[in-house]
Design an enzyme around this catalytic site. Sequence first.
Site, PDB file in Angstrom:
ATOM      1  CD  GLU A   1       2.736 -12.645  16.204  1.00  0.00           C
ATOM      2  OE1 GLU A   1       2.717 -11.444  16.557  1.00  0.00           O
ATOM      3  OE2 GLU A   1       2.280 -13.567  16.897  1.00  0.00           O
TER       4      GLU A   1
ATOM      5  CG  ASN B   1      -7.964  -1.766  -5.197  1.00  0.00           C
ATOM      6  OD1 ASN B   1      -7.090  -2.600  -4.973  1.00  0.00           O
ATOM      7  ND2 ASN B   1      -8.184  -0.761  -4.342  1.00  0.00           N
TER       8      ASN B   1
ATOM      9  CG  ASP C   1      -2.032   0.986   1.141  1.00  0.00           C
ATOM     10  OD1 ASP C   1      -2.400   1.372   0.007  1.00  0.00           O
ATOM     11  OD2 ASP C   1      -2.534   1.420   2.200  1.00  0.00           O
TER      12      ASP C   1
ATOM     13  CG  ASN D   1       1.931   1.544  -5.198  1.00  0.00           C
ATOM     14  OD1 ASN D   1       2.803   1.313  -4.368  1.00  0.00           O
ATOM     15  ND2 ASN D   1       1.435   0.614  -6.008  1.00  0.00           N
TER      16      ASN D   1
HETATM   17  C1  IPE Z   1      -5.510  -2.553  -0.125  1.00  0.00           C
HETATM   18  O1  IPE Z   1      -5.148  -1.248  -0.366  1.00  0.00           O
HETATM   19  C2  IPE Z   1      -5.562  -3.305  -1.425  1.00  0.00           C
HETATM   20  C3  IPE Z   1      -4.278  -3.550  -2.070  1.00  0.00           C
HETATM   21  C4  IPE Z   1      -3.105  -3.286  -1.567  1.00  0.00           C
HETATM   22  C5  IPE Z   1      -4.353  -4.167  -3.360  1.00  0.00           C
HETATM   23  P1  IPE Z   1      -6.227  -0.090  -0.513  1.00  0.00           P
HETATM   24  O2  IPE Z   1      -5.470   1.165  -0.713  1.00  0.00           O
HETATM   25  O3  IPE Z   1      -7.205  -0.450  -1.581  1.00  0.00           O
HETATM   26  O4  IPE Z   1      -6.963  -0.132   0.889  1.00  0.00           O
HETATM   27  P2  IPE Z   1      -7.799   0.989   1.660  1.00  0.00           P
HETATM   28  O5  IPE Z   1      -8.825   1.503   0.697  1.00  0.00           O
HETATM   29  O6  IPE Z   1      -6.838   2.073   2.049  1.00  0.00           O
HETATM   30  O7  IPE Z   1      -8.372   0.295   2.850  1.00  0.00           O
HETATM   31  C1  IPE Z   2      -1.459   0.288  -3.383  1.00  0.00           C
HETATM   32  O1  IPE Z   2      -1.254   1.655  -3.376  1.00  0.00           O
HETATM   33  C2  IPE Z   2      -1.753  -0.280  -4.749  1.00  0.00           C
HETATM   34  C3  IPE Z   2      -3.150  -0.720  -4.951  1.00  0.00           C
HETATM   35  C4  IPE Z   2      -4.093  -0.699  -4.055  1.00  0.00           C
HETATM   36  C5  IPE Z   2      -3.485  -1.221  -6.265  1.00  0.00           C
HETATM   37  P1  IPE Z   2      -2.458   2.679  -3.427  1.00  0.00           P
HETATM   38  O2  IPE Z   2      -2.812   2.910  -4.864  1.00  0.00           O
HETATM   39  O3  IPE Z   2      -3.569   2.238  -2.578  1.00  0.00           O
HETATM   40  O4  IPE Z   2      -1.795   3.990  -2.856  1.00  0.00           O
HETATM   41  P2  IPE Z   2      -2.384   4.925  -1.715  1.00  0.00           P
HETATM   42  O5  IPE Z   2      -2.712   4.043  -0.570  1.00  0.00           O
HETATM   43  O6  IPE Z   2      -3.588   5.596  -2.282  1.00  0.00           O
HETATM   44  O7  IPE Z   2      -1.286   5.880  -1.412  1.00  0.00           O
HETATM   45 MG    MG Z   3      -4.016   2.440  -0.617  1.00  0.00          MG
END
Ligand code: IPE
Ligand code: IPE
Ligand code: MG
Length: 247
Positions: free
Chosen positions: A208, A69, A21, A23
């Site tokens: 954990e 997503n 998470d 990115n």
């Molecule tokens: C969780 O990340 C899903 C993946 C890493 C693929 P999200 O960014 O979608 O989760 P939330 O929305 O912050 O809970």
């Molecule tokens: C994780 O990073 C990747 C996916 C969920 C596909 P995010 O795209 O959720 O990045 P943040 O959490 O919005 O920074």
């Molecule tokens: Mg995210």
Amino acid sequence: MDLKSHIDQSKLPQHIAIIMDGNGRWAKAHGHPRVFGHRNGVKSVREASEAAAEIGVKYLTLYAFSTENWGRPKFEVNALMTLLVKTLRNEIKTLMKNNIRLQAIGDIENLPGDCHKHLLEAIDKTKDNTRMTLVLALNYSAKWEIMRAVRHLAKAAKDGKIEPSQIQEDDFVNALSTQGIPDPELLIRTSGESRISNFLLWQIAYAELSFLDIFWPDFRKEHLYQAIIDFQNRERRFGKTSEQLQP
Ligand code: IPE
Ligand code: IPE
Ligand code: MG
């Protein structure tokens, strides 16, 4: 300090799961659009996979795309799917070289056609590799998986193949998409968020949890080593008392 040499090989988790998470926030912090973060996250996937395989971890599961997503802007979803196809095509060589088998969990049949096709190809090409299994959670959510298992068992009961009062934990486990894969002992989430976001709810019953304050594109081998060392310093009691665990 060489972190890797501090890992106790006799207490290695055999399965590590990672919620990749952060990115989007990483990209924003660098003054770029979110998709730039996804592209830079691929290097971290490589780092995590190589580090896990080198240490001797047997299963690494990466949460790459949740069923939720799909609710993101169309542009971002399309970019993620394109990146997935490109990465699958590029990384097959490395997976073969490193003797890593690819598997997927999730509703993969409902991924766009070319993603599904390249995924099945990569799974098939790497199916005989033995060093480590890399499991991609794609179009995955734990509630989806649990509901599917419930429907499967309900149908088996209706068809007279299983007696409802005789349903065992193993029957349920075998109806999950992680069938045959041991539960993760260690779950890591990057980005500073302390939540599970619909990932492996059943399987992490006794995992954990390790929440790291870095965004996924900054994840390097040392972060995995450190998380394993922290894991090895914890006392896993499984409901017992600390005294009971002493030899
Ligand atoms: C969780 O990340 C899903 C993946 C890493 C693929 P999200 O960014 O979608 O989760 P939330 O929305 O912050 O809970
Ligand atoms: C994780 O990073 C990747 C996916 C969920 C596909 P995010 O795209 O959720 O990045 P943040 O959490 O919005 O920074
Ligand atoms: Mg995210």
